[in-house]
Design an enzyme around this catalytic site. Structure first.
Site, PDB file in Angstrom:
ATOM      1  CB  ALA A   1      -4.734   9.389  11.932  1.00 36.28           C
TER       2      ALA A   1
ATOM      3  CB  SER B   1      -5.226   9.494   3.194  1.00 42.30           C
ATOM      4  OG  SER B   1      -6.106   9.433   4.304  1.00 42.30           O
ATOM      5  CG  ASN B   2      -3.892   8.446   8.250  1.00 42.95           C
ATOM      6  OD1 ASN B   2      -4.918   7.923   8.661  1.00 42.95           O
ATOM      7  ND2 ASN B   2      -3.629   9.737   8.428  1.00 42.95           N
ATOM      8  NE  ARG B   3      -3.351  -0.005   7.036  1.00 38.43           N
ATOM      9  CZ  ARG B   3      -2.844  -0.948   7.822  1.00 38.43           C
ATOM     10  NH1 ARG B   3      -1.598  -0.840   8.254  1.00 38.43           N
ATOM     11  NH2 ARG B   3      -3.576  -1.973   8.190  1.00 38.43           N
ATOM     12  CB  SER B   4      -7.090   6.851  10.766  1.00 38.86           C
ATOM     13  OG  SER B   4      -8.073   7.070  11.740  1.00 38.86           O
TER      14      SER B   4
END
Length: 404
Positions: free
Chosen positions: A276, A210-213
């Site tokens: 994102a 995943s990512n930090r959005s």
């Protein structure tokens, strides 16, 4: 707040029907009049006596009531209120609405009404995810109905998943937003599709890429578009944010699910791809938790490209008239945004530098990149970025519809 406003509340068959009682209490406390219609299924979970006591009005149940139908009661009920809310909306009742069935008082009222409609779905996760329910919901969305929820959480069957009725306070906020929005708002009658948050691509049942959005920017845009009168479908990855009032929220986890939800929401006039989306997913996610074994190297992860949602919508047979993308860059922000604009085929790109602490922050600095040039916006709260973008979108549609 809602003094003198009038809501027709349809309560259909779901164990969550008890929440409709709290919704009625909130509406009456705000000054609204509530006229209740109770289906046979709804009466299995809440009694007519309880509904009538809280609504302060008679409960309408019987299509064949001699007294009620002497005055063509189902037509009168369909037209008497300013807004019709179906809380909870069961899978069966959504199917009736989608296909124009009218075999009881509540479904007949829905077929006869010319008022705005808000539905709050509630059902088991398997029923909500079934292709028939999703097709029915997509059909209702395309007709301009507003929807709130469903949420994800524990259910009566000792199961958990998407299908949980939105909370009464959230539904109240959605009703209030619909009743108090001016009729001449600049995006009235437009359908806006917004994506928000990250996606989570599973490695195994307990791990994911995943990512930090945080989803703050996408949610702010959805709320701002709704504030200008648009009917908004918000397709969101997993976030820890409250649901924006007056917005049809579709929760997803993966990029493939997000694309499917976006295509199901079409047609739309506007698409803003603020999510994102993970560029890659694990090609073959493990069905069991991958175990770390002493002395063995970490298992290799074969990655596969995720679908390109922005490019797909930009070239779709039912392409929205205005497609807006985001470019989160760490260097050469404007140059990369211009390249992305040409590559994806969208109309605008909102470019921002994420090399600093932007993910999860309250502020953002963006550049609106179009084919005709670049607008540099100052550092603003993400809520203000949402409002500014919504206003810019409204201006675009107003300019396009003004006579030459």
């Amino acid at each position: 707040m809602l003094q003198g406003r009038h809501v027709l509340l349809v309560i259909s068959g779901s164990v969550s029907a008890f929440k409709a009682l709290e919704l009625m209490r909130l509406l009456r406390k705000a000054g609204a009049r509530v006229t209740p219609v109770l289906t046979a299924g709804g009466a299995r979970f809440v009694t007519p006596h309880a509904v009538q006591a809280i609504a302060g009005e008679p409960v309408h149940q019987d299509l064949w009531s001699l007294a009620g139908e002497a005055e063509i009661g189902h037509i009168r009920l369909a037209r008497m209120a300013e807004l019709v809310a179906v809380v909870p909306a069961s899978a069966d009742f959504l199917a009736k609405m989608a296909h124009g069935l009218a075999d009881d008082l509540a479904s007949t009222v829905m077929l006869a009404t010319d008022k705005p409609i808000l539905v709050a779905p509630a059902m088991n996760w398997a029923m909500w995810g079934h292709s028939a329910t999703q097709a029915n919901m997509a059909l209702l969305d395309s007709r301009g109905l507003r929807r709130i929820g469903p949420g994800t959480g524990a259910m009566a069957e000792s199961e958990s998943g998407p299908g949980r009725l939105a909370e009464p306070a959230e539904i109240f906020d959605a009703i209030a937003a619909m009743l108090t929005a001016p009729a001449d708002t600049p995006l009235a009658g437009r359908h806006a599709l917004v994506t928000s948050g990250p996606t989570q691509e599973p490695i195994d049942p307990v791990r994911y890429i995943s990512n930090r959005s945080s989803g703050q920017q996408g949610h702010a845009i959805a709320l701002a578009l709704a504030g200008l009168g648009a009917r908004v479908t918000l397709v969101s990855g997993p976030v820890s944010l409250p649901d924006p009032a007056g917005v049809n929220l579709v929760r997803v986890e993966t990029a493939e699910q997000m694309l499917a939800a976006c295509e199901a929401a079409l047609p739309a006039d506007i698409a803003v791809c603020a999510a994102a989306v993970a560029d890659w997913r694990v090609a073959h996610a493990a069905t069991q938790k991958m175990k770390k074994k002493p002395g063995e190297a970490p298992p290799p992860l074969e990655l596969a490209l995720n679908p390109d949602i922005l490019a797909t919508l930009s070239r779709h047979a039912r392409r929205p008239r205005l497609v807006v993308g985001f470019a989160a860059e760490t260097e050469h922000v404007i140059d990369h945004a211009r390249q992305k604009l040409a590559r994806k085929g969208c109309d605008w790109i909102l470019a921002n530098d994420v090399s600093a602490d932007v993910f999860g922050a309250a502020e953002n600095t963006v550049h609106l990149v179009g084919r005709d040039g670049v607008e540099d916006w100052p550092k603003l709260p993400k809520t203000e970025v949402g409002r500014r973008l919504a206003a810019r979108i409204a201006d675009e549609f107003q300019t396009a519809t003004d006579p030459a």
